[in-house]
Design an enzyme around this catalytic site. Structure first.
Site, PDB file in Angstrom:
ATOM      1  N   ASP A 183     -24.326 -23.642  43.884  1.00  0.00           N
ATOM      2  CA  ASP A 183     -25.537 -23.128  43.279  1.00  0.00           C
ATOM      3  C   ASP A 183     -26.033 -24.193  42.290  1.00  0.00           C
ATOM      4  OD1 ASP A 183     -27.455 -21.169  42.187  1.00  0.00           O
ATOM      5  OD2 ASP A 183     -26.105 -21.158  40.462  1.00  0.00           O
ATOM      6  N   ASP A 219     -22.409 -19.162  39.690  1.00  0.00           N
ATOM      7  CA  ASP A 219     -22.194 -18.471  38.422  1.00  0.00           C
ATOM      8  C   ASP A 219     -22.663 -17.025  38.423  1.00  0.00           C
ATOM      9  OD1 ASP A 219     -24.945 -19.529  38.486  1.00  0.00           O
ATOM     10  OD2 ASP A 219     -25.086 -18.670  36.482  1.00  0.00           O
ATOM     11  N   ASP A 276     -28.718 -23.617  39.155  1.00  0.00           N
ATOM     12  CA  ASP A 276     -28.912 -23.174  37.768  1.00  0.00           C
ATOM     13  C   ASP A 276     -27.700 -22.401  37.268  1.00  0.00           C
ATOM     14  OD1 ASP A 276     -31.715 -24.048  37.360  1.00  0.00           O
ATOM     15  OD2 ASP A 276     -32.128 -22.615  38.964  1.00  0.00           O
TER      16      ASP A 276
END
Length: 220
Positions: free
Chosen positions: A14, A172, A16
């Site tokens: 991922d 995250d 961000d």
């Protein structure tokens, strides 16, 4: 390297909150977007919950009452803020370039699966050319289905001609973990972004690490 990476060939990240410290910028741009559209601020907690989703899917959560014209107004406000944000406001997390470089040197293919639009990912890759050179493929929410749908991972697996068991997904948010589970890819949570370990594990994370540097093995 972490033992969990043994026999894996593809590491999908991922963006961000995983590679880039951009959560505060995204929340600020969302607040700007709602103000630009004349709407009430939804607040940081709600903004964080949709990070990782494509913007259209995010607005379905944040502003389900908005018609097409109002959604376009919100999106215009977000883009104005985001593309006007200097690169210094969205740094990579410490050690990200070195970590990915060492993973590439060890023979792993590196890819990105992000809720960003292609234009947004291209912006941050252009601003981080050393990292961009290490990423051999990417998928964005506006060119496939948004997380947690597994399609972007399935497309990356097709690109590399690899089975799901050859890959891991590092992210995250619960959206990343749920996407990985749906695609049959091993989910690894990082704790440097939005969601805590309990939520990531509940969403399917097989292991949680403080940040991507721990993929290289145990740190002092």
């Amino acid at each position: 390297m972490m033992p969990i990476l043994q026999n894996r060939r593809l590491i999908i990240f991922d963006w961000d909150g995983t590679l880039m410290d951009s959560i505060s910028t995204i929340c600020r741009c969302l607040a700007h977007a709602f103000a630009y559209a004349g709407l009430e601020d939804r607040g940081e907690a709600q903004y964080k919950e949709i990070i990782g989703l494509g913007l259209s899917d995010a607005l379905a959560v944040l502003a389900p009452e908005a018609d097409e014209h109002l959604r376009e107004r919100i999106l215009a406000g977000y883009r104005h803020c985001f593309f006007g944000t200097p690169a210094a406001a969205m740094p990579l997390f410490p050690g990200v370039e070195e970590t990915l470089s060492r993973l590439a040197d060890a023979g792993y293919q590196l890819a990105v699966a992000t809720g960003k639009a292609r234009r947004g990912l291209d912006k941050v890759l252009t601003e981080n050319p050393r990292l961009a050179a290490l990423v051999s493929a990417s998928r964005c929410a506006d060119e496939t289905r948004s997380k947690p749908d597994p399609l972007m991972l399935e497309e990356l697996l097709d690109h590399y001609q690899l089975p799901p068991e050859a890959a891991v997904m590092v992210g995250d948010t619960v959206h990343d973990m749920e996407m990985a589970v749906a695609a049959g890819v091993l989910p690894i949570g990082v704790l440097c972004g939005v969601h805590d370990a309990s939520r990531l594990i509940q969403a399917g994370a097989q292991v949680c690490i403080p940040d991507p540097r721990f993929l290289l093995g145990k740190r002092d």
